[in-house]
Design a protein around this motif. Structure first.
Motif, PDB file in Angstrom:
ATOM      1  N   MET A 123       0.681  -1.343   0.078  1.00 47.54           N
ATOM      2  CA  MET A 123       0.069  -0.099   0.072  1.00 47.54           C
ATOM      3  C   MET A 123       0.708   1.081  -0.044  1.00 47.54           C
ATOM      4  O   MET A 123       0.612   2.376  -0.595  1.00 47.54           O
ATOM      5  CB  MET A 123      -1.067   0.032   1.424  1.00 47.54           C
ATOM      6  N   SER A 124       1.993   1.122   0.642  1.00 42.73           N
ATOM      7  CA  SER A 124       2.843   2.493   0.710  1.00 42.73           C
ATOM      8  C   SER A 124       3.460   2.676  -0.650  1.00 42.73           C
ATOM      9  O   SER A 124       3.525   3.638  -1.207  1.00 42.73           O
ATOM     10  CB  SER A 124       4.062   2.252   1.951  1.00 42.73           C
ATOM     11  N   LEU A 125       4.046   1.440  -1.175  1.00 44.50           N
ATOM     12  CA  LEU A 125       4.489   1.720  -2.550  1.00 44.50           C
ATOM     13  C   LEU A 125       3.459   2.321  -3.592  1.00 44.50           C
ATOM     14  O   LEU A 125       3.569   3.013  -4.540  1.00 44.50           O
ATOM     15  CB  LEU A 125       5.109   0.313  -3.083  1.00 44.50           C
ATOM     16  N   GLN A 126       2.110   1.780  -3.463  1.00 46.60           N
ATOM     17  CA  GLN A 126       1.057   2.144  -4.574  1.00 46.60           C
ATOM     18  C   GLN A 126       1.045   3.624  -4.082  1.00 46.60           C
ATOM     19  O   GLN A 126       0.796   4.333  -5.068  1.00 46.60           O
ATOM     20  CB  GLN A 126      -0.090   1.330  -4.298  1.00 46.60           C
ATOM     21  N   LYS A 127       0.966   3.960  -2.993  1.00 44.55           N
ATOM     22  CA  LYS A 127       0.759   5.567  -2.675  1.00 44.55           C
ATOM     23  C   LYS A 127       1.821   6.364  -3.103  1.00 44.55           C
ATOM     24  O   LYS A 127       1.587   7.646  -3.691  1.00 44.55           O
ATOM     25  CB  LYS A 127       0.640   5.779  -1.245  1.00 44.55           C
ATOM     26  N   MET A 128       2.806   5.935  -3.063  1.00 43.90           N
ATOM     27  CA  MET A 128       4.132   6.520  -3.724  1.00 43.90           C
ATOM     28  C   MET A 128       4.185   6.759  -5.004  1.00 43.90           C
ATOM     29  O   MET A 128       4.664   7.458  -5.712  1.00 43.90           O
ATOM     30  CB  MET A 128       5.340   6.091  -2.897  1.00 43.90           C
ATOM     31  N   SER A 129       3.648   5.763  -5.668  1.00 46.88           N
ATOM     32  CA  SER A 129       3.768   5.777  -7.169  1.00 46.88           C
ATOM     33  C   SER A 129       2.375   6.486  -7.700  1.00 46.88           C
ATOM     34  O   SER A 129       2.531   6.954  -8.709  1.00 46.88           O
ATOM     35  CB  SER A 129       3.470   4.368  -7.759  1.00 46.88           C
TER      36      SER A 129
END
Length: 153
Positions: free
Chosen positions: A106-112
């Protein structure tokens, strides 16, 4: 003289030897004791085999099911290895690897900057869509309606 010899030379039988036609009390007591002993040992055996399930009750559902299946296999096959493995699995807490991985994802998806997937909508379950077409359900009488379609008071 003969009477004194028979009285002195009489054979004394032990108290547990019963005369003919009498109830054998020792036999009855031993039978009851053996039945209670077998019943007690059986209860102890089944309680012992349920020990891993009781230990894993507070664990995750998947771990609990695995422990229960292994204990049942150990009980039915009399193979102690399954019961010992169930006991060890119940004693050890399996770490939760999915929660940190989901958080990282989820963190990687928010950062992308990509959109978050929406949670799946659960279908509404009611009597109308739960029953199959072959099931006959009189919904009017079920819901307390008369033939005119109005609610009965």
């Amino acid at each position: 003289m003969a009477d004194s010899q028979t009285a002195e030379g009489a054979v004394h039988l032990p108290m547990y030897v019963t005369p003919p036609g009498q109830t054998d009390v020792l036999f009855v007591v031993v039978v009851i004791f053996v039945l209670l002993l077998v019943l007690g040992l059986g209860i102890f055996y089944f309680k012992l085999h349920a020990l891993p399930e009781q230990m894993a009750h507070s664990k995750s559902p998947a771990q609990y099911q695995l422990v229960a299946i292994m204990a049942l296999i150990g009980l039915l096959t009399h193979n102690n290895a399954f019961w010992i493995l169930a006991l060890l699995l119940a004693a050890v807490s399996i770490p939760d690897f999915l929660t940190p991985l989901r958080s990282i994802a989820m963190s990687l998806q928010k950062m992308s900057g990509s959109e978050m997937p929406e949670p799946e909508q659960q279908a509404e379950v009611s009597r109308r869509n739960r029953a199959s077409r072959d099931d006959y359900v009189d919904l009017d009488s079920w819901e307390g309606r008369s033939e005119e379609g109005e609610k009965d008071a």
